[in-house]
Scaffold this active site. Sequence first.
Site, short mmCIF file in Angstrom:
data_model
loop_
_atom_site.label_atom_id
_atom_site.label_comp_id
_atom_site.label_asym_id
_atom_site.label_seq_id
_atom_site.Cartn_x
_atom_site.Cartn_y
_atom_site.Cartn_z
N HIS A 13 3.61 13.90 15.45
CA HIS A 13 3.19 12.78 14.61
C HIS A 13 2.09 11.94 15.26
O HIS A 13 1.58 11.01 14.61
CB HIS A 13 4.40 11.90 14.27
CG HIS A 13 5.31 12.50 13.25
ND1 HIS A 13 5.88 13.74 13.40
CD2 HIS A 13 5.76 12.03 12.05
CE1 HIS A 13 6.65 14.01 12.36
NE2 HIS A 13 6.59 12.99 11.52
N GLU B 44 7.26 11.68 0.46
CA GLU B 44 6.78 10.29 0.53
C GLU B 44 5.73 10.14 -0.56
O GLU B 44 4.52 10.17 -0.30
CB GLU B 44 6.24 10.00 1.92
CG GLU B 44 7.32 10.13 2.99
CD GLU B 44 6.78 10.26 4.41
OE1 GLU B 44 5.60 9.95 4.62
OE2 GLU B 44 7.55 10.67 5.29
N ARG C 275 -15.83 -31.48 -3.69
CA ARG C 275 -14.82 -32.16 -4.50
C ARG C 275 -13.51 -31.38 -4.57
O ARG C 275 -12.41 -31.97 -4.65
CB ARG C 275 -15.37 -32.38 -5.90
CG ARG C 275 -14.50 -33.27 -6.74
CD ARG C 275 -14.99 -33.56 -8.14
NE ARG C 275 -16.20 -32.91 -8.56
CZ ARG C 275 -16.39 -32.45 -9.81
NH1 ARG C 275 -15.42 -32.53 -10.70
NH2 ARG C 275 -17.54 -31.91 -10.17
N ASN D 200 9.82 5.38 13.12
CA ASN D 200 10.03 4.77 11.81
C ASN D 200 10.02 3.25 11.99
O ASN D 200 10.72 2.72 12.86
CB ASN D 200 11.37 5.20 11.22
CG ASN D 200 11.26 6.40 10.30
OD1 ASN D 200 12.19 6.71 9.59
ND2 ASN D 200 10.13 7.07 10.32
N PHE E 16 11.69 1.22 5.99
CA PHE E 16 10.42 1.40 6.69
C PHE E 16 9.21 1.21 5.78
O PHE E 16 8.08 1.19 6.23
CB PHE E 16 10.34 2.80 7.31
CG PHE E 16 10.74 3.89 6.35
CD1 PHE E 16 10.01 4.13 5.19
CD2 PHE E 16 11.87 4.66 6.58
CE1 PHE E 16 10.38 5.10 4.29
CE2 PHE E 16 12.24 5.65 5.68
CZ PHE E 16 11.50 5.87 4.53
N TYR F 256 20.65 12.97 8.21
CA TYR F 256 19.20 13.06 8.30
C TYR F 256 18.67 12.48 9.60
O TYR F 256 19.03 11.38 10.00
CB TYR F 256 18.54 12.33 7.12
CG TYR F 256 17.03 12.23 7.28
CD1 TYR F 256 16.23 13.36 7.10
CD2 TYR F 256 16.42 11.03 7.64
CE1 TYR F 256 14.85 13.28 7.28
CE2 TYR F 256 15.05 10.95 7.82
CZ TYR F 256 14.27 12.08 7.63
OH TYR F 256 12.92 12.01 7.83
N TYR G 123 -18.41 -28.79 -6.46
CA TYR G 123 -17.05 -28.29 -6.25
C TYR G 123 -16.74 -28.01 -4.78
O TYR G 123 -15.60 -28.18 -4.34
CB TYR G 123 -16.83 -27.01 -7.05
CG TYR G 123 -16.69 -27.20 -8.54
CD1 TYR G 123 -16.76 -28.45 -9.14
CD2 TYR G 123 -16.46 -26.10 -9.37
CE1 TYR G 123 -16.64 -28.61 -10.50
CE2 TYR G 123 -16.33 -26.24 -10.74
CZ TYR G 123 -16.42 -27.50 -11.30
OH TYR G 123 -16.29 -27.65 -12.65
#
Length: 523
Positions: free
Chosen positions: A85, A414, A284, A197, A329, A55, A281
């Site tokens: 991409h 994905e 404190r 990646n 990834f 791959y 608070y």
Amino acid sequence: MKNNFNYGVDQLSCSTALQLSQGLLKGALSDFTKTQINKSAGYVQQIVATEKTVYGINTGFGPLCTTLISPADTRKLQENILKSHAVGVGEPIDPVLSKLMLVLKVHALAKGFSGIQLQTVERILWHIEQDIIPVVPKQGSVGASGDLAPLSHLFLPLIGLGKVWYKGEIVETSTLFARLGVSPIHLGAKEGLALINGTQFMAAHAVKAVVDMQNLLTNADLVAALMLEGLNGSIKPFLAELHELRPYKGNQFVASTIHNLLQGSAILTAHKNCSRVQDPYSLRCIPQIHGASRNAWLHLRETIEIEINAVTDNPIIINEELTISGGSFHGQPIALPIDYATLAVSEMGNVSDRRVYLSLEGDTPNVPKLLLKETGLNSGFMILQYTTAALASENKGLCFPSSADSIPTSLGQEDHVSMGSIGSRKLLQVIDNVSRILSIELICAAQAFDFHRPLQSTPIIEAVHQEIRNVIPHITEDQPMEAILLAAHEIIQSGKLVQTAEATAQAHELALYGKHVEHFNVY
């Protein structure tokens, strides 16, 4: 410039990564690292030569993983992945973050498991050293198959495309390369995939967040201690005996730090026998609230420092026989801590806003309502709290966990994504918002503190107060506040209060930080 950092060999911390991106530290490749890189690239060449199906080396990407690519087209495949991409949108991220992405990527590639060529890594180093930084849009990553879109933009300049920051301006890479006489490089098999990646976009944001959040937390303790003095707060909630019974590291650290800051104060002694039984608070419970945020910071830092020393691309080249297509990834391991840290920072803003409100009520002896002696004609500090309320409310919307969402991508290949890239951007926004809330608390705390004169606090608190007064005056009537707000924000961001406190503690041989200080040091 400090001594070399050896990419791929030395352990990278968040502060070291930031120093490398700022040019305060120089990174280099050792002979051992170069050997490892060449060995991994050699494995890829052997795979290509044997035409074994692997791959990303001789197949398409994502849903096209079953489409075989001929040896002649493997180089073209790697360049095409950068082009296809690079689909990010929105304003560019800060060039410091882009440079930090380059630093993190070099370190990951230098581990020698990515099959990338040495000349490609050296070209990335050239970009870092020459301060020619790729322009990366802030939106477009879902934080799963790595930060695909931002990393594609980050590495388009390697092949002569995209845009870069150069001497403070954005220019076309091709134009700049022509001017400098630089030629694009040619990517080999697997290199495009190795480059895009990975988790370097979200990790770079998180690295900056770790460093910025630590500065914010330390300033918050100093400002809170100043506000405690201004509002006649009790020191008892900070005693070690209490926190030994609930021993969270962050709580103990904050409690003992503030106890150290206040111990011996004449202001504290003056109201020792007052009728107040308990503080609200926001005063404190400072150890519990600030401490919980410190615990979240500690978890974030530990997680991010694992991430930035890891190999996060795909597939991983172990040797010529073993190539693993896995999910290193995927951003989920850091997306969850990033969301947790966002909530932790927001809470620092929430409690700071409450202390600002408390300082305006006029319930502390000698401290007037709205922190001004003459009101009516003057509104005093009333409207400052509107700003802290607005920022605190904005942060609540930003606290929705990005990692709670997942939208399938890549035609279902994905089918679960982390959205860590969105979470990391939100974290930096919340940090900035809280730094502005805290800067307003600083103004109010210094003002309240003034009304206890001629009583003196401890040497450290007095030095912190004087550092503020060096740039921000005591206010007696309404006036434009923009310059004062900017000056206060600069005090917080610059770390001046922290430096002053540390220098004063050293000069007077006083303890400053509390228990577990080793856990909360970013360096």
